[in-house]
Design an enzyme around this catalytic site. Structure first.
Site, PDB file in Angstrom:
ATOM      1  N   HIS A 100      -8.242 -27.726 -20.148  1.00  0.00           N
ATOM      2  CA  HIS A 100      -7.762 -28.297 -18.876  1.00  0.00           C
ATOM      3  C   HIS A 100      -8.453 -27.569 -17.715  1.00  0.00           C
ATOM      4  O   HIS A 100      -8.663 -26.357 -17.782  1.00  0.00           O
ATOM      5  CB  HIS A 100      -6.241 -28.161 -18.779  1.00  0.00           C
ATOM      6  CG  HIS A 100      -5.672 -28.979 -17.669  1.00  0.00           C
ATOM      7  ND1 HIS A 100      -5.763 -28.596 -16.348  1.00  0.00           N
ATOM      8  CD2 HIS A 100      -5.039 -30.179 -17.672  1.00  0.00           C
ATOM      9  CE1 HIS A 100      -5.192 -29.535 -15.593  1.00  0.00           C
ATOM     10  NE2 HIS A 100      -4.751 -30.502 -16.376  1.00  0.00           N
ATOM     11  N   GLU A 149     -10.785 -35.979 -16.667  1.00  0.00           N
ATOM     12  CA  GLU A 149      -9.918 -35.648 -15.533  1.00  0.00           C
ATOM     13  C   GLU A 149     -10.746 -35.074 -14.383  1.00  0.00           C
ATOM     14  O   GLU A 149     -10.963 -33.859 -14.319  1.00  0.00           O
ATOM     15  CB  GLU A 149      -8.893 -34.595 -15.952  1.00  0.00           C
ATOM     16  CG  GLU A 149      -7.973 -35.010 -17.059  1.00  0.00           C
ATOM     17  CD  GLU A 149      -6.665 -34.266 -16.968  1.00  0.00           C
ATOM     18  OE1 GLU A 149      -5.621 -34.919 -16.850  1.00  0.00           O
ATOM     19  OE2 GLU A 149      -6.683 -33.023 -16.967  1.00  0.00           O
TER      20      GLU A 149
HETATM   21  P1  PGA Z   1      -1.567 -35.122 -12.298  1.00  0.00           P
HETATM   22  O1  PGA Z   1      -2.147 -34.061 -13.343  1.00  0.00           O
HETATM   23  O2  PGA Z   1      -1.106 -36.319 -13.067  1.00  0.00           O
HETATM   24  O3  PGA Z   1      -0.437 -34.389 -11.631  1.00  0.00           O
HETATM   25  O4  PGA Z   1      -2.673 -35.460 -11.362  1.00  0.00           O
HETATM   26  C1  PGA Z   1      -2.921 -34.482 -14.415  1.00  0.00           C
HETATM   27  C2  PGA Z   1      -3.329 -33.281 -15.218  1.00  0.00           C
HETATM   28  O5  PGA Z   1      -3.641 -32.242 -14.633  1.00  0.00           O
HETATM   29  O6  PGA Z   1      -3.335 -33.301 -16.448  1.00  0.00           O
END
Ligand code: PGA
Length: 224
Positions: A100, A149
């Protein structure tokens, strides 16, 4: 209908009591709405301290939800104070998130470290959701599920455009032949989820903020 993997990433949130209430409310809403989850795999990733509780709840109530950790140690069991190795996680969870961007930014998770975490998770038989920030982020060869992401979309209320997400998902699959599923993550809500899950190359979502309230996460699952 394609299969969807819908991930709740609670990050560093929730006590035991809060988690129990979340589970009860979420489960009740699914039951009351008679929501068909045939093609929807729900994966809940709480802090380590709640893995045991979630696992026990899911087993006791014969639920189909999967439980995942948010990270694994780069070390195997041994003299590593404060670490949680994959083989311990495996007793309470079947998945783990690795890579992440919050780990990469704040905890020194370099590409090399992440490679080691993937090896350890694989050795313990954990399924991996490997997060990348673009199509040029290195992906270890054994990884089958990737979450795209973009940093600009995480926690900002400013999601990636579905068109761009589609392009990047395609490119990730082209460049990494072992990747079977690409999820999208970053400011996913009940209002925008369908725009992402409708994209043929996107197989689900990774949700942070909108997974913290059971009612929000339920609405999101209901609308995709
Ligand atoms: P968010 O986070 O949905 O709050 O944007 C996504 C993530 O960091 O996995």
């Amino acid at each position: 209908m394609k299969d969807l993997l819908l991930v709740a990433n609670w990050k560093a949130h929730k006590t035991e009591d809060e988690a129990r209430l979340w589970l009860e409310e979420f489960n009740r809403k699914i039951f009351e709405a008679k929501l068909d989850l045939t093609n929807k795999q729900i994966l809940i990733c709480p802090p380590y301290t709640l893995l045991q509780l979630l696992n026990a709840y899911v087993v006791a109530n014969a639920l189909e939800f999967k439980i995942g950790a948010q990270d694994v140690s780069r070390f195997v069991a041994g003299a590593y104070t404060g670490e949680i190795p994959a083989e311990i996680i495996k007793k309470m969870a079947s998945y783990t998130i690795i890579g992440h961007s919050e780990r990469r930014q704040n905890f020194g998770d370099t590409d090399e470290v992440l490679e080691t975490k993937v090896v350890n998770a694989d050795a313990s038989g954990l399924n991996i959701v490997f997060c990348v920030q673009g199509d040029s982020t290195p992906i270890p060869e054994t990884v089958k599920i990737v979450a795209y992401e973009p940093i600009s979309a995480i926690g900002t209320g400013n999601p990636e455009s579905p068109e761009n997400a589609e392009k990047v998902a395609k490119s990730i699959k082209e460049k990494n032949k072992n990747v079977e599923k690409v999820l999208y993550g970053g400011s996913v809500t009940a209002d925008n989820i369908k725009k992402f899950t409708d994209i043929p190359d996107i197989s689900g979502v990774l949700v942070g903020g909108a997974s913290l309230e059971a009612s929000n996460f339920f609405s999101l699952i209901e609308r995709c």
